[in-house]
Design a protein around this motif. Structure first.
Motif, PDB file in Angstrom:
ATOM      1  N   ALA A 255       0.814  -1.223   0.000  1.00 16.42           N
ATOM      2  CA  ALA A 255       0.000   0.000   0.000  1.00 16.42           C
ATOM      3  C   ALA A 255       0.847   1.272   0.000  1.00 16.42           C
ATOM      4  O   ALA A 255       0.303   2.372   0.150  1.00 16.42           O
ATOM      5  CB  ALA A 255      -0.917   0.000   1.214  1.00 16.42           C
ATOM      6  N   SER A 256       2.159   1.159  -0.186  1.00 13.59           N
ATOM      7  CA  SER A 256       3.037   2.333  -0.148  1.00 13.59           C
ATOM      8  C   SER A 256       2.669   3.320  -1.245  1.00 13.59           C
ATOM      9  O   SER A 256       2.044   2.954  -2.248  1.00 13.59           O
ATOM     10  CB  SER A 256       4.496   1.908  -0.297  1.00 13.59           C
ATOM     11  N   TYR A 257       3.056   4.570  -1.045  1.00 13.07           N
ATOM     12  CA  TYR A 257       2.676   5.590  -2.024  1.00 13.07           C
ATOM     13  C   TYR A 257       3.815   6.582  -2.238  1.00 13.07           C
ATOM     14  O   TYR A 257       4.665   6.768  -1.359  1.00 13.07           O
ATOM     15  CB  TYR A 257       1.413   6.326  -1.577  1.00 13.07           C
ATOM     16  N   PRO A 258       3.844   7.252  -3.406  1.00 11.29           N
ATOM     17  CA  PRO A 258       4.862   8.276  -3.655  1.00 11.29           C
ATOM     18  C   PRO A 258       4.586   9.512  -2.816  1.00 11.29           C
ATOM     19  O   PRO A 258       3.443   9.836  -2.516  1.00 11.29           O
ATOM     20  CB  PRO A 258       4.720   8.563  -5.152  1.00 11.29           C
ATOM     21  N   LEU A 259       5.664  10.204  -2.442  1.00  7.72           N
ATOM     22  CA  LEU A 259       5.520  11.400  -1.620  1.00  7.72           C
ATOM     23  C   LEU A 259       6.728  12.294  -1.867  1.00  7.72           C
ATOM     24  O   LEU A 259       7.867  11.855  -1.711  1.00  7.72           O
ATOM     25  CB  LEU A 259       5.444  11.020  -0.141  1.00  7.72           C
ATOM     26  N   GLY A 260       6.505  13.517  -2.278  1.00  8.95           N
ATOM     27  CA  GLY A 260       7.601  14.422  -2.531  1.00  8.95           C
ATOM     28  C   GLY A 260       8.441  13.984  -3.715  1.00  8.95           C
ATOM     29  O   GLY A 260       8.001  13.222  -4.578  1.00  8.95           O
ATOM     30  N   ALA A 261       9.693  14.459  -3.750  1.00 16.87           N
ATOM     31  CA  ALA A 261      10.583  14.178  -4.872  1.00 16.87           C
ATOM     32  C   ALA A 261      11.462  12.970  -4.648  1.00 16.87           C
ATOM     33  O   ALA A 261      12.215  12.581  -5.548  1.00 16.87           O
ATOM     34  CB  ALA A 261      11.465  15.405  -5.138  1.00 16.87           C
ATOM     35  N   GLY A 262      11.373  12.351  -3.453  1.00 12.28           N
ATOM     36  CA  GLY A 262      12.257  11.242  -3.137  1.00 12.28           C
ATOM     37  C   GLY A 262      11.512   9.946  -2.888  1.00 12.28           C
ATOM     38  O   GLY A 262      10.666   9.538  -3.679  1.00 12.28           O
ATOM     39  N   VAL A 263      11.819   9.326  -1.766  1.00 13.36           N
ATOM     40  CA  VAL A 263      11.282   8.007  -1.430  1.00 13.36           C
ATOM     41  C   VAL A 263      10.017   8.158  -0.590  1.00 13.36           C
ATOM     42  O   VAL A 263      10.023   8.812   0.461  1.00 13.36           O
ATOM     43  CB  VAL A 263      12.333   7.177  -0.662  1.00 13.36           C
TER      44      VAL A 263
END
Length: 278
Positions: A255-263
């Motif tokens: 369920a992880s998701y992208p956030l910001g410009a990194g990890v």
């Protein structure tokens, strides 16, 4: 009178992540997702986002210890975990405080030590004197320690690349004094599965799960250790708690998701999806 009975209570002794993906923020939301009341003793405040850490402000050791005493003496603690502990002085204060309130192997409250010692890129986060304090003060007090492979290398000098080396590392780590050792295998990139190894000094138990194709794994170690701590707070045995934690982190990575410009972070928000049928 309205309300409900108090849930079980878990304490995280860890650093703050201003980006919300790891540290005590990850611990607290994992406690919540597991139906446990979360409390915190802050060891350090980091300045970080999805790209990296640009600053750290350490909390005075006596303030860290006072936080532990404050919640333990009034609210009570059913299980506790540690994360980023920052300095040898802070670790020494924590060791004394947990002994005084009955947390860890010298008391009745389970203690999970997640030896946060390396960045996501494998770089050391602690000075050697702090590493020595983790080995000499926290490990002997731990019900369970949960190092990843980079932390294994920094703690005991074993560069784990095979399952047999994972077993060797578990043996050496157990000799440092914890009751149980969980050597996490997520960083063993050549393995098509994620195999974590649980060891009690006698028996090895392999816990194998899928390897998901995602770079958004920030806070994965914190979330696993916090899920294990939640289960211990509810009375689970160590093997039961570790199996629960393994299942919980698998769903959270999925369920992880992208956030910001990194990890981006792993996410326990899947629990809400399950509840609401999404």
């Amino acid at each position: 009178m309205t309300g409900r009975p108090a849930p079980k209570k878990a304490l995280t002794i860890a650093g703050s992540d201003s980006g919300g993906g790891a540290g005590l923020q990850a611990d607290l939301r994992t406690f919540f997702a597991n139906g446990v009341h979360g409390m915190s003793a802050v060891t350090a405040v980091t300045v970080q986002n999805s790209v990296g850490v640009t600053g750290v402000a350490e909390i005075p050791p006596e303030t860290v210890a006072a936080q532990i005493h404050a919640v333990a003496s009034d609210i009570g603690v059913d299980a506790a975990k540690t994360g980023m502990l920052a300095t040898a002085e802070i670790i020494t204060a924590i060791a004394k405080a947990v002994d005084e309130v009955g947390i860890g192997r010298n008391g009745s409250v389970p203690l999970v030590v997640d030896p946060v010692a390396a960045s996501m890129h494998g770089d050391p986060l602690l000075r050697e004197e702090a590493m020595e304090a983790i080995r000499g003060l926290m490990f002997p007090r731990a019900t369970l320690v949960t190092p990843n492979l980079d932390e294994v290398r920094l703690l005991v000098g074993i560069d784990v690349r095979t399952r047999e080396q994972q077993r060797e590392a578990a043996r050496v780590l157990h000799e440092l004094g914890p009751q149980w050792v969980l050597v996490k295998g997520g960083h063993m990139r050549d393995d098509p599965e994620c195999t974590d190894l649980l060891f009690d000094g006698t028996t090895f138990t392999e816990l194998t799960g899928p390897r998901y194709d995602t770079d958004n794994t920030h806070g994965g170690g914190d979330t696993l250790a916090a899920a294990i701590t939640s289960a211990l707070a509810k009375g689970a045995s160590v093997p039961e708690a570790v199996r629960h934690g393994k299942q919980f982190i698998e769903r959270s990575v999925q369920a992880s998701y992208p956030l910001g410009a990194g990890v981006g972070p792993v996410s326990p928000l899947w629990v809400l999806d399950d509840v609401h049928g999404r």
